[in-house]
Design a protein around this motif. Sequence first.
Motif, mmCIF file in Angstrom:
data_model
loop_
_atom_site.group_PDB
_atom_site.id
_atom_site.type_symbol
_atom_site.label_atom_id
_atom_site.label_comp_id
_atom_site.label_asym_id
_atom_site.label_seq_id
_atom_site.Cartn_x
_atom_site.Cartn_y
_atom_site.Cartn_z
ATOM 1 N N UNK A 1 -24.621 -24.849 -9.121
ATOM 2 C CA UNK A 1 -25.692 -24.484 -8.665
ATOM 3 C C UNK A 1 -26.072 -23.747 -7.146
ATOM 4 N N UNK A 2 -24.790 -24.176 -6.382
ATOM 5 C CA UNK A 2 -25.045 -23.891 -4.896
ATOM 6 C C UNK A 2 -24.630 -22.557 -4.623
ATOM 7 N N UNK A 3 -23.463 -22.053 -5.594
ATOM 8 C CA UNK A 3 -22.933 -20.858 -5.035
ATOM 9 C C UNK A 3 -23.669 -19.512 -4.856
ATOM 10 N N UNK A 4 -24.811 -19.560 -5.453
ATOM 11 C CA UNK A 4 -25.844 -18.411 -5.112
ATOM 12 C C UNK A 4 -26.538 -18.812 -4.032
ATOM 13 N N UNK A 5 -26.890 -19.928 -3.649
ATOM 14 C CA UNK A 5 -27.635 -20.230 -2.548
ATOM 15 C C UNK A 5 -26.816 -20.373 -1.293
ATOM 16 N N UNK A 6 -25.814 -21.130 -1.416
ATOM 17 C CA UNK A 6 -25.007 -21.116 0.202
ATOM 18 C C UNK A 6 -24.162 -20.186 0.197
ATOM 19 N N UNK A 7 -23.394 -19.425 -0.912
ATOM 20 C CA UNK A 7 -22.481 -18.188 -0.708
ATOM 21 C C UNK A 7 -21.069 -18.803 -0.951
ATOM 22 N N UNK A 8 -20.359 -17.615 -1.224
ATOM 23 C CA UNK A 8 -18.829 -18.044 -1.384
ATOM 24 C C UNK A 8 -18.094 -18.605 -0.227
ATOM 25 N N UNK A 9 -18.486 -17.847 0.825
ATOM 26 C CA UNK A 9 -17.660 -18.328 2.147
ATOM 27 C C UNK A 9 -17.712 -19.526 2.545
ATOM 28 N N UNK A 10 -19.413 -19.878 2.402
ATOM 29 C CA UNK A 10 -19.620 -21.438 3.070
ATOM 30 C C UNK A 10 -19.138 -22.288 2.081
ATOM 31 N N UNK A 11 -19.188 -22.292 0.842
ATOM 32 C CA UNK A 11 -18.528 -23.173 0.021
ATOM 33 C C UNK A 11 -17.018 -23.442 0.228
ATOM 34 N N UNK A 12 -16.338 -22.302 0.338
ATOM 35 C CA UNK A 12 -15.035 -22.251 0.454
ATOM 36 C C UNK A 12 -14.371 -23.116 1.810
ATOM 37 N N UNK A 13 -15.345 -22.776 2.708
ATOM 38 C CA UNK A 13 -14.952 -23.279 4.208
ATOM 39 C C UNK A 13 -15.578 -24.739 4.051
ATOM 40 N N UNK A 14 -16.547 -25.335 3.399
ATOM 41 C CA UNK A 14 -16.849 -26.500 3.117
ATOM 42 C C UNK A 14 -15.619 -27.367 2.562
ATOM 43 N N UNK A 15 -15.238 -26.889 1.439
ATOM 44 C CA UNK A 15 -14.204 -27.555 0.686
ATOM 45 C C UNK A 15 -12.869 -27.447 1.359
ATOM 46 N N UNK A 16 -12.306 -26.533 2.010
ATOM 47 C CA UNK A 16 -11.195 -26.546 2.679
ATOM 48 C C UNK A 16 -11.247 -27.375 3.999
ATOM 49 N N UNK A 17 -12.201 -27.465 4.655
ATOM 50 C CA UNK A 17 -12.470 -28.386 5.845
ATOM 51 C C UNK A 17 -12.536 -29.822 5.409
ATOM 52 N N UNK A 18 -13.231 -30.178 4.346
ATOM 53 C CA UNK A 18 -13.267 -31.649 3.815
ATOM 54 C C UNK A 18 -11.833 -31.719 3.203
ATOM 55 N N UNK A 19 -11.129 -31.012 2.520
ATOM 56 C CA UNK A 19 -9.735 -31.442 2.346
ATOM 57 C C UNK A 19 -8.764 -31.835 3.520
#
Length: 490
Positions: free
Chosen positions: A343-361
């Motif tokens: 749902x979020x990929x086309x709103x937040x963008x690829x780079x943002x979700x990748x950064x959020x995921x990696x930072x959270x991990x």
Amino acid sequence: MLMICFHYKQTGLLHTKKGLNGRLVFAIAAAAIGSGFQHGYNIGVVNAPGKLIQEWINYTDYVRSNYTVVPTEATITWIWSVAVSVYCIGGMIGGSLTGFFAEKFGRKGGLIVNNIFAIIGAILEGFSYSAKSYEMLIAGRIFIGINCGLNAGLAPMYLSEISPVNLRGAVGTMYQLVLTISILISQILGMENIMGTETLWPYLLAFTAVPVLYQVPALMLCPESPKYILITKGREREAERALNWLRRTVEVHDEMDEMRAEFEAQKATTRTSLREMWTNPCLKSPLIIAVMMQLAQQLSGINAVMFFSTTIFEDAGLSTLTSQYATLGMGVMNVLMTFVSMVLIEKAGRKTLQLVGLSGMFVVVILLAVFLAIKDLAPWIPYVSIVLIIAFVVAFATGPGSIPWFLVSELFNQSARPLATSIAVTVNWTANFFVGIGFLPLAQLLGPYVFVIFAVILAFFVWFTWSRVPETKNKTIEEISAMFRQQSYN
């Protein structure tokens, strides 16, 4: 397929001309369900019945010696390790063949032909028990690995090429969504009270043939990728008919103009070679990004967290059966968060979700290292570790789990995409193989402090994503290629 259709109705994308329609949903389901299921199912299917299969290997070897030589534990462990690890070797082989299959048979055609490997693998695995041959089991795992390696490259490529630009990320995430669902299904079917028994585990492994019965006839009803038809084969009218079918409208002039422009641009270039991929700055930069994102997925520590999860659940006082249900809960959370990512990929963008995921991990693995090191100091600490494991899975599913699979298709034009995908997928499976071999010795040596290594790796990938990875949301392939050309001139 109904689940996919319902999801897009909920997000309001099913009724727009640039959104989804019934035919496109059908094509997405045909490609993603058959391919992603094989990949995910065969990751998780050997975990639950692992002890039963090792006991069968032990008994088989004992029978072969005419009941005179009892196999050593080291021998059984070695045979079992080979049976598990050859899946990744098959994946490496399949990944390296992606470019050839994509060009020779097409994206859809390659997926159809690839099911031959799944059938062979399922037959070998299913009959290994009755034939008293663990060699058949090993061979079956190799064939299934080849199938999954090809699926990991061909399916995201097909999904990317049949999708409208504004939905390319969401559709690309479908592969990972099906993968997580199929891991969950394998965990459910592998439980002791279902198919994880001494007599049923061969059928559990052979179940991987079932998606073939859906994917082959379903894909036969779908068109080939319009981009492949026009840009690779040069058949414009056929490409337009395929696009008409997928969009369920004749108003496809803008998309056809974009593909014609890419076709004309490709005429002026030679066929992309492996040497050119590494020497041409316009190709080298996106290739490094694609490879790094694949490495980020496999070196993130997701396999380490899954490995420690059972121990953590037991330390918390959970019974064996309850631990299995807790593991299923992790699988459910993985599926749900992949839905959210879609749902979020086309709103937040690829780079943002990748950064959020990696930072959270990154944050979670540091906390895990601390709490696992002090787990005996208080009875409530293991429960905190359980929460952290779930948080890690959530962060992984947010971006790093799905984005690397389709990002490679967004970074390259039609001529370079098959070879680039082949390289990226092979790197992914190779990293998976070495993590599988190297993690256990490291875990035995370092204990919970093994997570410090993953924290350092994750910190690097957070930096790399922030500084090097471009945002590809709502950009055409030509716009993305132009961006890399501009960078090469600077």
